[in-house]
Design a protein around this motif. Sequence first.
Motif: not given
Length: 212
Positions: A29-30, A45-46, A119
């Motif tokens: 997830r970063g 981030h998503k 996205s």
Amino acid sequence: MTSRNLQNRVDPWGKLHAVPNRGELMGNRGILHNDSNAIVRPWAHKAWVTCLLQYNGIKRPKPFSPGNYSELFFIDEATAFAAGHRPCAYCQRARHREFKDAWVRANVADELGASTLMSAIDRVLHAERCVPGGRKVTFEVPLIELPIGAMFEYEEAAYLVASAGYLPWSFDGYGAAVSIGRTAVVKVLTPQSVIKAFVEGFVPIVHSSGRI
């Protein structure tokens, strides 16, 4: 590659734990850790993805290396989906495409499906899995409505809907099926749009203990 003392094992609620069981998938997830390798944020981030433990001989740095994303581990794909992750488009290209196609068929009008970007899907998944602060988003339905591969909470424990019945989850794998009334209303842990993709025919891969 070992990370025994790191808080990077993910449960179906999306929470991170420091346990020795690595599992069958990795993801990220970063960058979630600080210089002391402590978790300081629930995501960065998503685009929460799941990755193969090994891919094309790539040698990954030691987990939680400075400047590198925080490696997370899941016992299986069903757990990763429940936590809000989806297949990586790089190391799991075919699986990623299979999931995206099922998700779009299940959640997007036909005339818009071809133009759906990943996205946009990630934004939907993010709204369905958590709120600021990291609290898990759930929804309630009668158990009979859930497809194979879905995960739910019942009496504060997590379960997998499997062909053999309702299997209790743990970091070691799944236990024997338990008896729960099919009309019982449960909290669903798998994001709602992912449940729709499962209904459309996409079936998540489960830990060997759940393949009965």
